[in-house]
Enzyme design. Sequence first.
Site, PDB file in Angstrom:
ATOM      1  N   GLU A 165      20.500  73.646 139.714  1.00 35.59           N
ATOM      2  CA  GLU A 165      20.490  75.106 139.793  1.00 35.59           C
ATOM      3  C   GLU A 165      21.304  75.636 140.972  1.00 35.59           C
ATOM      4  O   GLU A 165      21.443  74.986 141.998  1.00 35.59           O
ATOM      5  CB  GLU A 165      19.040  75.606 139.893  1.00 35.59           C
TER       6      GLU A 165
ATOM      7  N   CYS B  26      23.694  79.960 146.980  1.00 37.86           N
ATOM      8  CA  CYS B  26      22.877  78.823 147.412  1.00 37.86           C
ATOM      9  C   CYS B  26      23.167  77.660 146.475  1.00 37.86           C
ATOM     10  O   CYS B  26      22.900  77.720 145.277  1.00 37.86           O
ATOM     11  CB  CYS B  26      21.406  79.239 147.369  1.00 37.86           C
TER      12      CYS B  26
ATOM     13  N   CYS C 277      15.387  65.585 144.416  1.00 40.61           N
ATOM     14  CA  CYS C 277      15.420  65.293 145.853  1.00 40.61           C
ATOM     15  C   CYS C 277      14.475  64.142 146.137  1.00 40.61           C
ATOM     16  O   CYS C 277      13.431  64.021 145.494  1.00 40.61           O
ATOM     17  CB  CYS C 277      14.978  66.532 146.640  1.00 40.61           C
TER      18      CYS C 277
ATOM     19  N   CYS D  37       9.050  66.745 150.462  1.00 43.09           N
ATOM     20  CA  CYS D  37       8.367  67.690 151.345  1.00 43.09           C
ATOM     21  C   CYS D  37       7.224  68.311 150.550  1.00 43.09           C
ATOM     22  O   CYS D  37       7.403  68.704 149.391  1.00 43.09           O
ATOM     23  CB  CYS D  37       9.347  68.760 151.835  1.00 43.09           C
TER      24      CYS D  37
ATOM     25  N   CYS E  78       7.499  71.804 148.791  1.00 41.80           N
ATOM     26  CA  CYS E  78       8.734  72.120 148.058  1.00 41.80           C
ATOM     27  C   CYS E  78       8.650  71.649 146.613  1.00 41.80           C
ATOM     28  O   CYS E  78       8.341  70.489 146.335  1.00 41.80           O
ATOM     29  CB  CYS E  78       9.934  71.474 148.743  1.00 41.80           C
TER      30      CYS E  78
ATOM     31  N   GLY F 133      18.107  69.239 146.726  1.00 43.93           N
ATOM     32  CA  GLY F 133      18.658  68.011 147.302  1.00 43.93           C
ATOM     33  C   GLY F 133      18.870  68.059 148.797  1.00 43.93           C
ATOM     34  O   GLY F 133      18.765  69.104 149.430  1.00 43.93           O
ATOM     35  N   GLU F 134      19.153  66.879 149.363  1.00 45.19           N
ATOM     36  CA  GLU F 134      19.404  66.745 150.802  1.00 45.19           C
ATOM     37  C   GLU F 134      20.904  66.484 150.986  1.00 45.19           C
ATOM     38  O   GLU F 134      21.381  65.377 150.684  1.00 45.19           O
ATOM     39  CB  GLU F 134      18.555  65.592 151.359  1.00 45.19           C
TER      40      GLU F 134
ATOM     41  N   SER G 174      22.145  72.913 155.378  1.00 39.14           N
ATOM     42  CA  SER G 174      20.753  72.789 155.816  1.00 39.14           C
ATOM     43  C   SER G 174      20.262  71.373 155.574  1.00 39.14           C
ATOM     44  O   SER G 174      20.455  70.814 154.502  1.00 39.14           O
ATOM     45  CB  SER G 174      19.880  73.783 155.038  1.00 39.14           C
TER      46      SER G 174
ATOM     47  N   SER H  50      15.571  72.293 158.752  1.00 37.58           N
ATOM     48  CA  SER H  50      14.261  72.631 158.194  1.00 37.58           C
ATOM     49  C   SER H  50      13.189  72.055 159.110  1.00 37.58           C
ATOM     50  O   SER H  50      12.743  70.932 158.922  1.00 37.58           O
ATOM     51  CB  SER H  50      14.132  72.066 156.779  1.00 37.58           C
ATOM     52  N   LEU H  51      12.795  72.839 160.098  1.00 31.51           N
ATOM     53  CA  LEU H  51      11.907  72.332 161.147  1.00 31.51           C
ATOM     54  C   LEU H  51      10.444  72.342 160.689  1.00 31.51           C
ATOM     55  O   LEU H  51       9.809  71.309 160.596  1.00 31.51           O
ATOM     56  CB  LEU H  51      12.095  73.168 162.418  1.00 31.51           C
ATOM     57  N   HIS H  52       9.912  73.517 160.443  1.00 27.49           N
ATOM     58  CA  HIS H  52       8.626  73.727 159.783  1.00 27.49           C
ATOM     59  C   HIS H  52       7.390  73.309 160.566  1.00 27.49           C
ATOM     60  O   HIS H  52       6.270  73.612 160.154  1.00 27.49           O
ATOM     61  CB  HIS H  52       8.571  73.057 158.407  1.00 27.49           C
TER      62      HIS H  52
ATOM     63  N   ASN I 284       6.993  80.308 149.477  1.00 24.95           N
ATOM     64  CA  ASN I 284       7.122  80.739 148.083  1.00 24.95           C
ATOM     65  C   ASN I 284       6.260  79.856 147.211  1.00 24.95           C
ATOM     66  O   ASN I 284       6.466  78.642 147.161  1.00 24.95           O
ATOM     67  CB  ASN I 284       8.587  80.656 147.637  1.00 24.95           C
TER      68      ASN I 284
ATOM     69  N   CYS J 236      13.474  80.126 147.891  1.00 25.62           N
ATOM     70  CA  CYS J 236      13.524  78.843 148.613  1.00 25.62           C
ATOM     71  C   CYS J 236      12.443  77.904 148.113  1.00 25.62           C
ATOM     72  O   CYS J 236      11.271  78.268 148.065  1.00 25.62           O
ATOM     73  CB  CYS J 236      13.258  79.033 150.102  1.00 25.62           C
TER      74      CYS J 236
HETATM   75  N1  SAH Z   1      17.045  69.338 151.921  1.00 27.42           N
HETATM   76  C1  SAH Z   1      17.670  70.389 152.706  1.00 27.42           C
HETATM   77  C2  SAH Z   1      18.212  71.513 151.839  1.00 27.42           C
HETATM   78  C3  SAH Z   1      17.147  72.357 151.159  1.00 27.42           C
HETATM   79  S1  SAH Z   1      17.141  73.918 151.922  1.00 27.42           S
HETATM   80  C4  SAH Z   1      16.667  70.885 153.723  1.00 27.42           C
HETATM   81  O1  SAH Z   1      15.507  70.487 153.659  1.00 27.42           O
HETATM   82  O2  SAH Z   1      17.043  71.644 154.629  1.00 27.42           O
HETATM   83  C5  SAH Z   1      15.749  74.684 151.246  1.00 27.42           C
HETATM   84  C6  SAH Z   1      14.874  75.296 152.297  1.00 27.42           C
HETATM   85  O3  SAH Z   1      13.729  75.909 151.683  1.00 27.42           O
HETATM   86  C7  SAH Z   1      14.349  74.265 153.267  1.00 27.42           C
HETATM   87  O4  SAH Z   1      14.226  74.812 154.544  1.00 27.42           O
HETATM   88  C8  SAH Z   1      12.992  73.997 152.677  1.00 27.42           C
HETATM   89  O5  SAH Z   1      12.150  73.359 153.586  1.00 27.42           O
HETATM   90  C9  SAH Z   1      12.551  75.385 152.289  1.00 27.42           C
HETATM   91  N2  SAH Z   1      11.469  75.400 151.311  1.00 27.42           N
HETATM   92  C10 SAH Z   1      11.126  74.438 150.436  1.00 27.42           C
HETATM   93  N3  SAH Z   1      10.077  74.820 149.677  1.00 27.42           N
HETATM   94  C11 SAH Z   1       9.747  76.061 150.074  1.00 27.42           C
HETATM   95  C12 SAH Z   1       8.763  76.988 149.645  1.00 27.42           C
HETATM   96  N4  SAH Z   1       7.927  76.714 148.640  1.00 27.42           N
HETATM   97  N5  SAH Z   1       8.724  78.178 150.275  1.00 27.42           N
HETATM   98  C13 SAH Z   1       9.607  78.479 151.246  1.00 27.42           C
HETATM   99  N6  SAH Z   1      10.547  77.641 151.684  1.00 27.42           N
HETATM  100  C14 SAH Z   1      10.630  76.441 151.118  1.00 27.42           C
END
Ligand code: SAH
Length: 375
Positions: free
Chosen positions: A97, A110, A117, A121, A124, A172-173, A204, A226-228, A303, A346
């Site tokens: 997508e 995007c 992937c 995570c 995700c 994907g990464e 990212s 993607s720190l989180h 999301n 996202c």
């Molecule tokens: N694999 C890479 C590229 C994906 S970017 C990475 O992890 O950075 C997609 C972004 O959306 C990442 O920051 C991911 O952590 C975030 N993301 C994934 N699931 C999400 C969700 N349900 N709600 C909000 N952000 C989310």
Amino acid sequence: MSAASIVLGLSPGALKEALLAVGIPQKAAAMRTRQLWNWIYVHGARDFAAMTNLAKDFREAMAARFSLARPDVVTEQVSADGTRKWLLRGEGGQEFETVFIPEPGRGTLCVSSQVGCTLNCRFCHTGTQKLVRNLTAGEIVGQVMAARDALGDWPSTGENRRITNVVMMGMGEPLYNFENVKAALAIVADGDALALSKRRVTLSTAGVVPMIGRAGTEIGSALAISLHAVRDDIRDRLVPLNKKYPLKELLDACRAYPGLSNARRITFEYVMLRGVNDSLAEARELVRRIAGIPAKINLIPFNPWTGAPYECSDWAQIEKFAEIVNRAGYASPVRTPRGRDIMAACGQLKSESVKQRAGERMAQLRSAELARMPS
Ligand code: SAH
């Protein structure tokens, strides 16, 4: 050579080699490469016949051997907020997508780097998909081409172009598919091709530490992480890759990112999960841990997707969290969720079209059967 070698994704050097290999004379090859390059990436030509300033026999020779195909558009969905999502099908039939997010004065595409992937995570949706493979360079750059086709957004150098930014934030990464992402982004950022400057391209990563330095020197795009979470025990759970490359190593790699300055900051993405990573103590810890890194913090409201084990933080909490980060001197925009109604936000991307369409076909068969039955 097969009937149709795919051109998208080749470097200019590889395209020239391909021309030589089909008998284009050495002295014409460089100029032919430049002309093709311009038709394909500036004007979006979809077949050789359209390249009217090139000799007819050359065009015919090209058409017989090469293909300018992009990934096929399987479906297009348009959100109430104008966000568009395309489900695309690549070589071999796998689907992925691409999402276009229009904003006043700019438009962000995007782009996905893999089908599915491997990172898993926990918050995700893409991570719940079984099938994984790397996208080719042609399929990655082809996403930008297919989106420009659908938006009527050619030439790529047009003053009012709709796609002004590209983010490698789809499925994907990207740092697990380094060579193909690098090849595709070189075409995206080439001023004689898709013509988006490197400042307008962001990659990212969930934190593939050994590849971060190379991304800086060899790709040179803006970097997002993607720190989180700011504690290893929490990040281990949310982003399992953290067990391999823990926070300290990740942040050290960020500090060493080539070209980092106040004008070129790293974006730290932080998904807001209620009761998991959203306390004000964590906001303060975040500020402490990134001290010294030119950065902005992108707070992403979680999301939701069916079956997700988390909830989004309350707005009031997100605002308080943002305020602490802000007061420490970091821009901390809260990312407005876009395209949630079409599962384009996202972390919501997941190609389940195959299943869905099979389901639709079954439903059609069933209703046709019912219609034949005597009432
Ligand atoms: N694999 C890479 C590229 C994906 S970017 C990475 O992890 O950075 C997609 C972004 O959306 C990442 O920051 C991911 O952590 C975030 N993301 C994934 N699931 C999400 C969700 N349900 N709600 C909000 N952000 C989310």
